[in-house]
Design a protein around this motif. Structure first.
Motif, PDB file in Angstrom:
ATOM      1  N   ALA A   1       0.824  -1.200   0.000  1.00  0.00           N
ATOM      2  CA  ALA A   1       0.000   0.000   0.000  1.00  0.00           C
ATOM      3  C   ALA A   1       0.861   1.253   0.000  1.00  0.00           C
ATOM      4  N   TYR A   2       0.204   2.401   0.034  1.00  0.00           N
ATOM      5  CA  TYR A   2       0.903   3.682   0.102  1.00  0.00           C
ATOM      6  C   TYR A   2       0.686   4.321   1.463  1.00  0.00           C
ATOM      7  N   ALA A   3       1.702   4.995   1.960  1.00  0.00           N
ATOM      8  CA  ALA A   3       1.591   5.887   3.108  1.00  0.00           C
ATOM      9  C   ALA A   3       2.588   7.014   2.920  1.00  0.00           C
ATOM     10  N   ASP A   4       2.294   8.148   3.514  1.00  0.00           N
ATOM     11  CA  ASP A   4       3.155   9.319   3.397  1.00  0.00           C
ATOM     12  C   ASP A   4       4.109   9.348   4.593  1.00  0.00           C
ATOM     13  N   PHE A   5       5.373   8.987   4.343  1.00  0.00           N
ATOM     14  CA  PHE A   5       6.356   8.907   5.414  1.00  0.00           C
ATOM     15  C   PHE A   5       7.003  10.259   5.716  1.00  0.00           C
ATOM     16  N   SER A   6       6.575  11.298   5.018  1.00  0.00           N
ATOM     17  CA  SER A   6       7.134  12.620   5.273  1.00  0.00           C
ATOM     18  C   SER A   6       6.394  13.368   6.368  1.00  0.00           C
ATOM     19  N   VAL A   7       5.265  12.844   6.827  1.00  0.00           N
ATOM     20  CA  VAL A   7       4.524  13.498   7.909  1.00  0.00           C
ATOM     21  C   VAL A   7       5.242  13.252   9.234  1.00  0.00           C
ATOM     22  N   ASP A   8       4.850  13.981  10.257  1.00  0.00           N
ATOM     23  CA  ASP A   8       5.541  13.862  11.537  1.00  0.00           C
ATOM     24  C   ASP A   8       5.439  12.449  12.110  1.00  0.00           C
ATOM     25  N   ASP A   9       4.280  11.830  11.978  1.00  0.00           N
ATOM     26  CA  ASP A   9       4.084  10.476  12.511  1.00  0.00           C
ATOM     27  C   ASP A   9       3.200   9.693  11.550  1.00  0.00           C
ATOM     28  N   VAL A  10       3.772   8.675  10.921  1.00  0.00           N
ATOM     29  CA  VAL A  10       3.041   7.902   9.918  1.00  0.00           C
ATOM     30  C   VAL A  10       2.122   6.860  10.540  1.00  0.00           C
ATOM     31  N   ARG A  11       2.248   6.615  11.821  1.00  0.00           N
ATOM     32  CA  ARG A  11       1.514   5.495  12.431  1.00  0.00           C
ATOM     33  C   ARG A  11      -0.008   5.591  12.323  1.00  0.00           C
ATOM     34  N   PRO A  12      -0.621   6.762  12.410  1.00  0.00           N
ATOM     35  CA  PRO A  12      -2.080   6.781  12.169  1.00  0.00           C
ATOM     36  C   PRO A  12      -2.467   6.245  10.793  1.00  0.00           C
ATOM     37  N   GLN A  13      -1.655   6.516   9.782  1.00  0.00           N
ATOM     38  CA  GLN A  13      -1.932   5.962   8.456  1.00  0.00           C
ATOM     39  C   GLN A  13      -1.754   4.448   8.456  1.00  0.00           C
ATOM     40  N   LEU A  14      -0.693   3.984   9.102  1.00  0.00           N
ATOM     41  CA  LEU A  14      -0.449   2.544   9.147  1.00  0.00           C
ATOM     42  C   LEU A  14      -1.553   1.837   9.919  1.00  0.00           C
TER      43      LEU A  14
ATOM     44  N   ALA B   1      10.202  12.199  -6.505  1.00  0.00           N
ATOM     45  CA  ALA B   1      10.344  12.740  -5.152  1.00  0.00           C
ATOM     46  C   ALA B   1      10.656  14.238  -5.213  1.00  0.00           C
ATOM     47  N   ALA B   2      10.410  14.913  -4.099  1.00  0.00           N
ATOM     48  CA  ALA B   2      10.611  16.356  -4.034  1.00  0.00           C
ATOM     49  C   ALA B   2      12.083  16.731  -4.048  1.00  0.00           C
ATOM     50  N   ARG B   3      12.929  15.859  -3.520  1.00  0.00           N
ATOM     51  CA  ARG B   3      14.365  16.139  -3.492  1.00  0.00           C
ATOM     52  C   ARG B   3      15.120  14.813  -3.464  1.00  0.00           C
ATOM     53  N   PRO B   4      16.419  14.828  -3.787  1.00  0.00           N
ATOM     54  CA  PRO B   4      17.143  13.560  -3.958  1.00  0.00           C
ATOM     55  C   PRO B   4      17.559  12.877  -2.672  1.00  0.00           C
ATOM     56  N   ASP B   5      17.556  13.588  -1.544  1.00  0.00           N
ATOM     57  CA  ASP B   5      18.159  13.062  -0.315  1.00  0.00           C
ATOM     58  C   ASP B   5      17.145  12.633   0.731  1.00  0.00           C
ATOM     59  N   LEU B   6      15.947  12.248   0.312  1.00  0.00           N
ATOM     60  CA  LEU B   6      14.926  11.867   1.291  1.00  0.00           C
ATOM     61  C   LEU B   6      15.329  10.655   2.115  1.00  0.00           C
ATOM     62  N   CYS B   7      16.173   9.790   1.578  1.00  0.00           N
ATOM     63  CA  CYS B   7      16.603   8.614   2.343  1.00  0.00           C
ATOM     64  C   CYS B   7      17.348   9.013   3.613  1.00  0.00           C
ATOM     65  N   GLY B   8      17.925  10.194   3.618  1.00  0.00           N
ATOM     66  CA  GLY B   8      18.651  10.649   4.790  1.00  0.00           C
ATOM     67  C   GLY B   8      17.842  11.530   5.710  1.00  0.00           C
ATOM     68  N   ASP B   9      16.616  11.805   5.347  1.00  0.00           N
ATOM     69  CA  ASP B   9      15.771  12.666   6.168  1.00  0.00           C
ATOM     70  C   ASP B   9      15.426  11.960   7.480  1.00  0.00           C
ATOM     71  N   PRO B  10      15.659  12.606   8.631  1.00  0.00           N
ATOM     72  CA  PRO B  10      15.394  11.931   9.916  1.00  0.00           C
ATOM     73  C   PRO B  10      13.923  11.578  10.122  1.00  0.00           C
ATOM     74  N   VAL B  11      13.018  12.376   9.569  1.00  0.00           N
ATOM     75  CA  VAL B  11      11.590  12.059   9.693  1.00  0.00           C
ATOM     76  C   VAL B  11      11.267  10.807   8.887  1.00  0.00           C
ATOM     77  N   ILE B  12      11.771  10.743   7.658  1.00  0.00           N
ATOM     78  CA  ILE B  12      11.550   9.551   6.834  1.00  0.00           C
ATOM     79  C   ILE B  12      12.113   8.324   7.536  1.00  0.00           C
ATOM     80  N   ARG B  13      13.316   8.430   8.050  1.00  0.00           N
ATOM     81  CA  ARG B  13      13.947   7.277   8.707  1.00  0.00           C
ATOM     82  C   ARG B  13      13.156   6.826   9.934  1.00  0.00           C
ATOM     83  N   ARG B  14      12.707   7.776  10.718  1.00  0.00           N
ATOM     84  CA  ARG B  14      11.942   7.404  11.915  1.00  0.00           C
ATOM     85  C   ARG B  14      10.640   6.705  11.526  1.00  0.00           C
TER      86      ARG B  14
END
Length: 299
Positions: free
Chosen positions: A171-184, A211-224
């Motif tokens: 499925a899809y979820a937006d991992f750029s939000v502060d907390d993805v768990r409500p979507q999950l 993607a909006a930028r190339p370095d999203l893999c390093g974004d701390p929000v995405i990683r969390r």
């Protein structure tokens, strides 16, 4: 292209077994790729575990044992045959749900797409499968409007309930939000869900950029947020281009309890010698991550 997802996982696990390591394999591997329950022998000469040269070379007489959401390779006396074929990445859709299939045509990395600007229902997919030996399939999200991510999951679940296909859903979820768990938590209502994809691929050519930028893999929000998938036993479908693979390896290292499934063998699109070299280097980097596997597609 037909993806032999179970063979790919066995190859990776066999390699890790020689190093005495384990890899995280949530319920995904059990439900997506454990085709043994159907006991259907493959016809192709190179699809048996005892005939595939790479698998025999890497497994060294080991078998895969799963327990408590993890998988490891342990010694065995003789090889067994891999059974069935899993199509590990396919789509069905209603054109009206997808703006990118309904709007103006534009250049895309996968080329002209006029022939697919129409409905593609599950029955047509099943007709296309006839004679292929595919016994299970995994639906991967198709970029409905972000706010309708649950509607997409509900539609695919209903399709599976009515037709018996597909057997799993990414499925899809937006991992750029502060907390993805409500979507999950909303996606958890649908038993077909085994993983989530948010496409992170960025290209210097705007026409191929997602993607909006190339370095999203390093974004701390995405990683969390990606790390939260471990609590659900779900995988993350990893979609990046070769220049992003080093960052993707960092993302995998930051989330060791999540299985990452690389899309389309790393999406090699620069066929120049330099492009191929960059892709090989990136794939080698990802191959060092024990929780990364790859789809054999898009080749």
């Amino acid at each position: 292209a037909i993806l032999e997802a179970d063979i790919q996982r066995l190859r990776v696990l066999g390699r890790l077994a020689r190093r005495g390591r384990k890899t995280v394999a949530p319920g995904l591997a059990r439900e997506l790729a454990d085709t043994a329950r159907d006991r259907l022998r493959l016809q192709a000469a190179n699809r048996g575990a005892d005939r595939d040269p790479a698998l025999c070379r890497r497994s060294r007489g080991r078998r895969i044992e799963r327990g408590r959401g993890r998988a490891s390779a342990v010694a065995r006396n003789k090889e067994s045959c891999v059974t069935g074929i899993v199509d590990g990445h396919h789509h069905i859709w209603r054109q009206a749900d997808l703006a990118w299939l309904s709007g103006p045509m534009q250049p895309r990395i996968f080329g002209p797409y006029e022939p697919i600007r129409r409905d593609y229902p599950i029955q047509e997919y099943l007709d296309d499968l006839k004679g292929s030996g595919v016994t299970r399939s995994v639906y991967v999200q198709t970029n409905w409007p972000n706010g309708q991510f649950e509607d997409e999951a509900a539609w695919v679940q209903q399709t599976a309930d009515e037709h018996g296909w597909p057997h799993a859903l990414v499925a899809y979820a937006d991992f750029s939000v502060d907390d993805v768990r409500p979507q999950l938590d909303r996606l958890k209502r649908y038993p077909l869900v085994r993983g989530v994809r948010m496409q992170l691929h960025w290209h210097e050519n705007p026409l191929y950029r997602f993607a909006a930028r190339p370095d999203l893999c390093g974004d701390p929000v995405i990683r969390r947020n990606v790390g939260h998938l471990a609590d659900y036993g779900w995988s993350f479908d990893l979609q990046v281009f070769a220049p992003q693979m080093a960052g993707a390896a960092g993302l995998a290292a930051a989330c060791p309890d999540v299985t990452f499934i690389l899309q389309h063998a790393g999406m090699l699109e620069d066929l120049s010698p330099q492009g191929r070299a960059a892709w090989r280097a990136g794939m080698a980097r990802l191959a060092q991550c024990p929780n990364v596997v790859s789809k054999l597609s898009g080749l």
